[in-house]
Design an enzyme around this catalytic site. Structure first.
Site, mmCIF file in Angstrom:
data_model
loop_
_atom_site.group_PDB
_atom_site.id
_atom_site.type_symbol
_atom_site.label_atom_id
_atom_site.label_comp_id
_atom_site.label_asym_id
_atom_site.label_seq_id
_atom_site.Cartn_x
_atom_site.Cartn_y
_atom_site.Cartn_z
ATOM 1 N N VAL A 15 0.838 -1.210 0.000
ATOM 2 C CA VAL A 15 0.000 0.000 0.000
ATOM 3 C C VAL A 15 0.873 1.260 0.000
ATOM 4 O O VAL A 15 0.628 2.203 -0.763
ATOM 5 C CB VAL A 15 -0.961 0.007 1.219
ATOM 6 N N ARG A 40 14.205 -2.489 9.553
ATOM 7 C CA ARG A 40 14.621 -3.442 8.516
ATOM 8 C C ARG A 40 14.848 -2.759 7.174
ATOM 9 O O ARG A 40 15.593 -3.256 6.336
ATOM 10 C CB ARG A 40 13.528 -4.517 8.304
ATOM 11 N N ARG A 100 -11.284 2.128 12.533
ATOM 12 C CA ARG A 100 -12.449 2.294 11.652
ATOM 13 C C ARG A 100 -13.768 2.374 12.392
ATOM 14 O O ARG A 100 -14.653 3.126 11.998
ATOM 15 C CB ARG A 100 -12.496 1.137 10.644
ATOM 16 N N CYS A 131 -10.683 -2.514 1.948
ATOM 17 C CA CYS A 131 -10.712 -2.513 0.477
ATOM 18 C C CYS A 131 -12.020 -3.080 -0.108
ATOM 19 O O CYS A 131 -12.608 -2.501 -1.029
ATOM 20 C CB CYS A 131 -9.524 -3.303 -0.061
ATOM 21 N N GLN A 158 -10.932 -12.229 -3.430
ATOM 22 C CA GLN A 158 -9.949 -11.197 -3.108
ATOM 23 C C GLN A 158 -8.513 -11.576 -3.491
ATOM 24 O O GLN A 158 -8.060 -12.690 -3.235
ATOM 25 C CB GLN A 158 -10.017 -10.866 -1.609
ATOM 26 N N ARG A 237 -10.241 -15.735 -0.480
ATOM 27 C CA ARG A 237 -8.974 -15.393 -1.139
ATOM 28 C C ARG A 237 -8.839 -16.241 -2.391
ATOM 29 O O ARG A 237 -9.052 -17.467 -2.343
ATOM 30 C CB ARG A 237 -7.801 -15.700 -0.206
ATOM 31 N N HIS A 244 -9.858 -6.975 -6.474
ATOM 32 C CA HIS A 244 -10.872 -7.767 -5.766
ATOM 33 C C HIS A 244 -12.141 -7.788 -6.620
ATOM 34 O O HIS A 244 -12.544 -6.748 -7.160
ATOM 35 C CB HIS A 244 -11.237 -7.128 -4.422
ATOM 36 N N ASN A 317 -7.671 -3.284 -5.513
ATOM 37 C CA ASN A 317 -7.723 -3.203 -4.056
ATOM 38 C C ASN A 317 -6.622 -2.348 -3.461
ATOM 39 O O ASN A 317 -6.765 -1.820 -2.360
ATOM 40 C CB ASN A 317 -7.652 -4.622 -3.468
#
Ligand code: NAP
Ligand code: 12T
Length: 338
Positions: A15, A40, A100, A131, A158, A237, A244, A317
């Site tokens: 994202v 990292r 949310r 999404c 998805q 999935r 999606h 998505n």
């Protein structure tokens, strides 16, 4: 034009990467871009407007002087750092599920409930929906306004990119392993995702539903600002990289013909109707990938009830489902409020 200091948190992720690209593509007025990830990623960089921007480590003091923070580092990290950023005066647009359903935090899809953005003032945080929810409500909103939705039954298909960069790699590696007769590695998903479908997204609840399914139920009501809309979901999935797809059954209070629905959707913001069965035209994940619009087709009557429609809804998505929706929120924020 006024310019803003923008931070992308989780910039090295699926994202975050798309957030940086979207800011550039949409010519967002960025004064300084700060890219944050875990330690990292120190030593890595991303290209923005032809220049290399180094990744910095996310720390408590990362948000001094930042106006807008686009967050997608995973729920636990957002939960800790979004309030810290907000306390420093940074408006956070958070892509994780952490905030949310918090009542005084707005949950926004600009095409549906742009007006809720003003409640960013409550906590300094705006939540970006899941999404699968985003692409569904973009299509449902104009239909609800016309004929009042009673109930939605949705099944999703998805893409692995929804889980992040490691899941994209896992699908690639499993396909290669199968073709080369090598042993298959499973790290992200509990079962093989290549050439398979998993009726399991996010974790299971006691009720037997997954969290992903309940996001679709609860977020839809909050964004549409109507608790009377009944939603039930099965989230699956599938071995697709980007995009999606959703089979959506809608029951309305009033009659709405497929033609009337198509007419409404043709003028709906962010929606493209692709619906010509005679020419085999319907929305496809591979066509939606990399696009901004949400695509809808296969619109037909549910002949088993009085006022019902079936349809097929597809969107990228990572773009409309995440990065693009967040940048659209930021655009309204600077245009109307900051
Ligand atoms: P991803 O590809 O795995 O990327 C995760 C990002 O978070 C990486 O940049 C990673 O940095 C960073 N990160 C992880 N732990 C961190 C820490 N302790 N401190 C700082 N940065 C950390 O995942 P993704 O697909 O981009 O998704 C990330 C989040 O967005 C998830 O919460 C997901 O639920 C949410 N999401 C939302 C939607 C939506 O529906 N709106 C869609 C997809 C994802 P490193 O590279 O340094 O590890
Ligand atoms: N588990 O933003 O795995 O709540 O596709 C989005 C996507 C959570 C979220 C996924 C997930 C979210 C997924």
């Amino acid at each position: 034009m006024k310019e803003y200091n923008v931070a992308v948190v989780g910039a090295t992720g699926a994202v975050g990467n798309e957030m940086v690209a979207t800011l550039e593509q949409r010519k967002f007025p960025v004064k300084k871009l700060t890219l944050l990830a875990s330690e990292r990623s120190l030593g890595k960089s991303l290209t923005y407007k032809g220049e290399e921007v180094p990744i910095e480590e996310l720390k408590e003091n990362s948000f001094k002087g930042i106006d807008i923070g686009l967050f997608s580092p995973g729920g636990a990290v957002s939960e800790k750092f979004a309030p810290i950023a907000a306390a420093d005066g940074c408006v956070v647009i958070d892509n994780t599920s952490a905030f949310r359903m918090v009542p005084d935090i707005p949950l926004v899809v600009p095409e549906v409930n742009e007006h809720a953005i003003k409640f960013y003032k409550n906590k300094g945080i705006i939540a970006n929906p899941n999404c699968s929810t985003i692409q569904m409500v973009v299509v449902l909103k104009p239909l609800h306004d016309a004929a009042r939705i009673k109930r939605v039954v949705v099944s999703t298909y998805q893409a692995v990119s929804g889980t992040g960069k490691e899941a994209i790699y896992e699908l690639e590696q499993q396909v290669l392993a199968i073709y080369n007769n090598k042993p298959l590695e499973k790290k992200v998903y509990p079962y093989q995702i290549a050439f398979n479908c998993l009726p399991h997204i996010d974790s299971f609840l006691e009720s037997g539903y997954t969290k992903e399914e309940m996001k679709m139920v609860n977020e839809t009501k909050k964004i549409m600002e109507d608790d009377s809309i009944q939603v039930t979901a099965t989230t699956v999935r599938v071995p697709v990289f980007y995009g999606h797809s959703e089979s959506v059954n809608v029951e309305f209070e009033k009659d709405l013909s497929p033609d009337a629905a198509r007419k409404l959707l043709k003028k709906a913001p962010g929606v493209k109707v692709v619906d010509d069965p005679a020419k085999n035209k319907y929305p496809l994940a591979i066509d939606a990938a990399g696009k901004d619009d949400t695509f809808v087709g296969r619109i037909r009557r549910d002949e088993s009830i009085a006022h019902g429609l079936n349809m097929w809804i597809v969107a990228d998505n990572i773009r409309k489902g995440a990065a693009l929706n967040a940048v659209q929120i930021a655009e309204v924020l600077i245009e109307k409020y900051l």
